[in-house]
Design a protein around this motif. Structure first.
Motif, PDB file in Angstrom:
ATOM      1  N   UNK A 152       0.876  -1.172   0.000  1.00  0.00           N
ATOM      2  CA  UNK A 152       0.000   0.000   0.000  1.00  0.00           C
ATOM      3  C   UNK A 152       0.911   1.219   0.000  1.00  0.00           C
ATOM      4  N   UNK A 153       0.976   1.914  -1.105  1.00  0.00           N
ATOM      5  CA  UNK A 153       1.865   3.066  -1.240  1.00  0.00           C
ATOM      6  C   UNK A 153       1.403   4.199  -0.330  1.00  0.00           C
ATOM      7  N   UNK A 154       2.322   5.043   0.144  1.00  0.00           N
ATOM      8  CA  UNK A 154       1.917   6.175   0.990  1.00  0.00           C
ATOM      9  C   UNK A 154       0.920   7.102   0.306  1.00  0.00           C
ATOM     10  N   UNK A 155       0.970   7.189  -1.031  1.00  0.00           N
ATOM     11  CA  UNK A 155       0.016   8.041  -1.732  1.00  0.00           C
ATOM     12  C   UNK A 155      -1.411   7.532  -1.604  1.00  0.00           C
ATOM     13  N   UNK A 156      -1.580   6.263  -1.281  1.00  0.00           N
ATOM     14  CA  UNK A 156      -2.901   5.667  -1.139  1.00  0.00           C
ATOM     15  C   UNK A 156      -3.373   5.620   0.310  1.00  0.00           C
ATOM     16  N   UNK A 157      -2.572   6.139   1.223  1.00  0.00           N
ATOM     17  CA  UNK A 157      -2.932   6.151   2.649  1.00  0.00           C
ATOM     18  C   UNK A 157      -3.585   7.485   2.987  1.00  0.00           C
ATOM     19  N   UNK A 158      -4.791   7.680   2.509  1.00  0.00           N
ATOM     20  CA  UNK A 158      -5.484   8.944   2.722  1.00  0.00           C
ATOM     21  C   UNK A 158      -6.147   9.026   4.081  1.00  0.00           C
ATOM     22  N   UNK A 159      -6.582  10.223   4.419  1.00  0.00           N
ATOM     23  CA  UNK A 159      -7.285  10.458   5.672  1.00  0.00           C
ATOM     24  C   UNK A 159      -8.782  10.258   5.478  1.00  0.00           C
ATOM     25  N   UNK A 160      -9.475  10.104   6.574  1.00  0.00           N
ATOM     26  CA  UNK A 160     -10.926   9.951   6.508  1.00  0.00           C
ATOM     27  C   UNK A 160     -11.570  11.237   6.004  1.00  0.00           C
ATOM     28  N   UNK A 161     -11.062  12.394   6.426  1.00  0.00           N
ATOM     29  CA  UNK A 161     -11.625  13.661   5.985  1.00  0.00           C
ATOM     30  C   UNK A 161     -11.440  13.835   4.485  1.00  0.00           C
ATOM     31  N   UNK A 162     -10.270  13.474   3.962  1.00  0.00           N
ATOM     32  CA  UNK A 162     -10.033  13.588   2.518  1.00  0.00           C
ATOM     33  C   UNK A 162     -10.950  12.639   1.753  1.00  0.00           C
ATOM     34  N   UNK A 163     -11.212  11.477   2.319  1.00  0.00           N
ATOM     35  CA  UNK A 163     -12.095  10.517   1.668  1.00  0.00           C
ATOM     36  C   UNK A 163     -13.522  11.039   1.598  1.00  0.00           C
ATOM     37  N   UNK A 164     -13.954  11.739   2.639  1.00  0.00           N
ATOM     38  CA  UNK A 164     -15.311  12.281   2.650  1.00  0.00           C
ATOM     39  C   UNK A 164     -15.450  13.417   1.645  1.00  0.00           C
ATOM     40  N   UNK A 165     -14.436  14.268   1.576  1.00  0.00           N
ATOM     41  CA  UNK A 165     -14.518  15.450   0.722  1.00  0.00           C
ATOM     42  C   UNK A 165     -14.212  15.162  -0.740  1.00  0.00           C
ATOM     43  N   UNK A 166     -13.639  14.010  -1.047  1.00  0.00           N
ATOM     44  CA  UNK A 166     -13.268  13.684  -2.423  1.00  0.00           C
ATOM     45  C   UNK A 166     -13.873  12.341  -2.813  1.00  0.00           C
ATOM     46  N   UNK A 167     -15.201  12.313  -2.815  1.00  0.00           N
ATOM     47  CA  UNK A 167     -15.910  11.101  -3.201  1.00  0.00           C
ATOM     48  C   UNK A 167     -15.960  11.044  -4.723  1.00  0.00           C
ATOM     49  N   UNK A 168     -15.450   9.958  -5.292  1.00  0.00           N
ATOM     50  CA  UNK A 168     -15.434   9.774  -6.734  1.00  0.00           C
ATOM     51  C   UNK A 168     -16.331   8.598  -7.108  1.00  0.00           C
ATOM     52  N   UNK A 169     -16.921   8.726  -8.271  1.00  0.00           N
ATOM     53  CA  UNK A 169     -17.769   7.644  -8.753  1.00  0.00           C
ATOM     54  C   UNK A 169     -16.914   6.414  -9.064  1.00  0.00           C
ATOM     55  N   UNK A 170     -17.402   5.266  -8.662  1.00  0.00           N
ATOM     56  CA  UNK A 170     -16.663   4.029  -8.891  1.00  0.00           C
ATOM     57  C   UNK A 170     -16.783   3.616 -10.351  1.00  0.00           C
ATOM     58  N   UNK A 171     -15.684   3.182 -10.920  1.00  0.00           N
ATOM     59  CA  UNK A 171     -15.665   2.782 -12.322  1.00  0.00           C
ATOM     60  C   UNK A 171     -16.305   1.411 -12.483  1.00  0.00           C
ATOM     61  N   UNK A 172     -16.937   1.198 -13.625  1.00  0.00           N
ATOM     62  CA  UNK A 172     -17.582  -0.068 -13.932  1.00  0.00           C
ATOM     63  C   UNK A 172     -16.624  -0.968 -14.710  1.00  0.00           C
ATOM     64  N   UNK A 173     -16.608  -2.236 -14.348  1.00  0.00           N
ATOM     65  CA  UNK A 173     -15.726  -3.209 -14.986  1.00  0.00           C
ATOM     66  C   UNK A 173     -16.593  -4.310 -15.586  1.00  0.00           C
ATOM     67  N   UNK A 174     -16.361  -4.597 -16.855  1.00  0.00           N
ATOM     68  CA  UNK A 174     -17.103  -5.647 -17.550  1.00  0.00           C
ATOM     69  C   UNK A 174     -16.293  -6.928 -17.506  1.00  0.00           C
ATOM     70  N   UNK A 175     -16.874  -8.005 -16.967  1.00  0.00           N
ATOM     71  CA  UNK A 175     -16.162  -9.273 -16.820  1.00  0.00           C
ATOM     72  C   UNK A 175     -17.050 -10.414 -17.290  1.00  0.00           C
ATOM     73  N   UNK A 176     -16.421 -11.549 -17.539  1.00  0.00           N
ATOM     74  CA  UNK A 176     -17.117 -12.747 -17.983  1.00  0.00           C
ATOM     75  C   UNK A 176     -17.145 -13.749 -16.835  1.00  0.00           C
ATOM     76  N   UNK A 177     -18.330 -14.069 -16.339  1.00  0.00           N
ATOM     77  CA  UNK A 177     -18.491 -14.978 -15.219  1.00  0.00           C
ATOM     78  C   UNK A 177     -19.453 -16.088 -15.613  1.00  0.00           C
ATOM     79  N   UNK A 178     -18.944 -17.319 -15.626  1.00  0.00           N
ATOM     80  CA  UNK A 178     -19.743 -18.503 -15.929  1.00  0.00           C
ATOM     81  C   UNK A 178     -20.432 -18.375 -17.281  1.00  0.00           C
ATOM     82  N   UNK A 179     -19.698 -17.849 -18.259  1.00  0.00           N
ATOM     83  CA  UNK A 179     -20.245 -17.714 -19.602  1.00  0.00           C
ATOM     84  C   UNK A 179     -21.198 -16.554 -19.786  1.00  0.00           C
ATOM     85  N   UNK A 180     -21.334 -15.680 -18.794  1.00  0.00           N
ATOM     86  CA  UNK A 180     -22.233 -14.533 -18.886  1.00  0.00           C
ATOM     87  C   UNK A 180     -21.464 -13.254 -18.585  1.00  0.00           C
TER      88      UNK A 180
END
Length: 380
Positions: A152-180
């Motif tokens: 876990x790089x230090x750049x990824x060790x954010x604070x709780x306050x920074x996490x609250x103030x910088x909420x980003x939309x989660x990216x969608x990932x397309x995957x193949x599961x059990x043929x679907x």
């Protein structure tokens, strides 16, 4: 463990929410049932219908004097535990290699663990810049759950306050599961600035809190590692060398965790209650692969910039002599007075009698023509 089915605090909370009495909770504890995963396999088989006779025998052996309403609450909790367990197993099979696809730590579990962490490190205020984000806590808990270290790089060790103030939309990932085709959300840790020594030290301290929260390493051992790492920055460098930079500390920290991962240091606590990471941090820092990243580097001498080219001399000669009409001399050029502007004439042309002005004081060559044809003069 950090999932819902493995959290003892969440189990107690759910028992209270569905309406089970203290006597029922005590009966569960006497039979060793303190998590939803244990309850799921205590009666029936997850994923198959539960026979009514088997459930009645289970309740009769556990709580003989249970009323009808409490039996219904137990059946509801049993169905919920089996459903959550199956979902947990399905996620482990379908998403084994997604780095940040972690299950969030339950709220009550996170609160209880954080209280225990704060009580175990007196003198350290785990608030503000030292309070790790929930994403960082989840990432550390995943290491403990899988038993495998991840950097876990230090750049990824954010604070709780920074996490609250910088909420980003989660990216969608397309995957193949059990043929679907399936669309899932990919979670990532927001990056924070670590350009200065203070910001880097705070980020590493937040990582130490998260590691103790997850049970991967103790905060004190990680703090000892941070002090030894920053000691390289405070040493006086040899002559002609510069001090160890923040960039070198970042590189060394990455190399430390890379070496521990290569050495297959387990993330789980050993049978003796010690953390293997505690015993591996300082030796990894003192290894040759890491020490070479922290050596003072030769100072680069700053080269002097070449002086800018001098501008063209102004068409004015402050050293003109009196009585020389070609140099702007004559009457009216006394001391304390600014000499009248006169265009300069090369000495060779001046000796031949050349002038830059007509008798009526008009220029023979203008500024533009003098640039294009600097030797355009008239000789008389």
């Amino acid at each position: 463990m950090s999932s819902l089915v493995e959290s003892a605090h969440h189990f107690k909370l759910r028992c209270t929410e569905v309406g089970l009495s203290r006597e029922t909770l005590r009966a569960f504890a006497d039979h060793g049932i303190d998590t939803l995963s244990k309850l799921a396999y205590s009666c029936g088989q997850p994923g198959t219908p539960l026979p009514q006779t088997e459930f009645d025998d289970f309740v009769a052996s556990l709580i003989p004097a249970a009323l009808l309403g409490e039996k219904g609450s137990v059946k509801r909790l049993l169905f919920e535990s089996q459903a959550l367990l199956l979902n947990d197993l399905r996620e482990q099979v379908t998403q084994p290699d997604n780095k940040w696809s972690t299950k969030d730590v339950p709220i009550v579990e996170r609160q209880k663990r954080m209280e225990a962490v704060k009580a175990s490190i007196p003198g350290v205020v785990v608030e503000g810049p030292l309070e790790p984000s929930h994403g960082l806590l989840n990432a550390a808990c995943r290491m403990e759950r899988e038993g495998q270290l991840r950097y876990i790089a230090p750049e990824q060790c954010g604070t709780r306050m920074y996490e609250i103030q910088n909420v980003k939309a989660q990216s969608k990932v397309l995957s193949l599961e059990e043929g679907k085709l399936a669309i899932s959300e990919e979670k990532g840790l927001p990056e924070v600035a670590c350009g200065s020594a203070l910001l880097l030290q705070e980020a590493l301290k937040r990582r130490g809190v998260a590691l103790q929260f997850a049970g991967v390493a103790s905060f004190l051992a990680h703090e000892r590692y941070i002090q030894k790492l920053f000691a390289h920055m405070g040493r006086e460098p040899p002559p002609g060398h510069s001090r160890t930079s923040v960039h070198q500390l970042l590189t060394a920290d990455r190399q430390v965790w890379t070496k521990m991962i290569q050495d297959e240091v387990p993330a789980k606590r050993g049978a003796d209650g010690r953390h293997p990471v505690d015993d591996a941090l300082v030796p990894a820092l003192q290894s040759y692969e890491v020490t070479v990243c922290l050596l003072p580097r030769a100072a680069v001498e700053s080269k002097k910039r070449p002086a800018p080219p001098k501008r063209f001399a102004q068409d004015r000669d402050t050293k003109t002599q009196k009585g020389d009409p070609s140099r702007g001399g004559g009457k009216g050029n006394g001391k304390g007075k600014r000499a009248a502007w006169q265009p300069s004439v090369p000495e060779g042309i001046r000796k031949l009698g050349g002038h830059a002005q007509t008798p009526d004081k008009k220029r023979i060559c203008g500024m533009q023509s003098r640039i294009n044809h600097p030797l355009t003069f008239v000789c008389r």
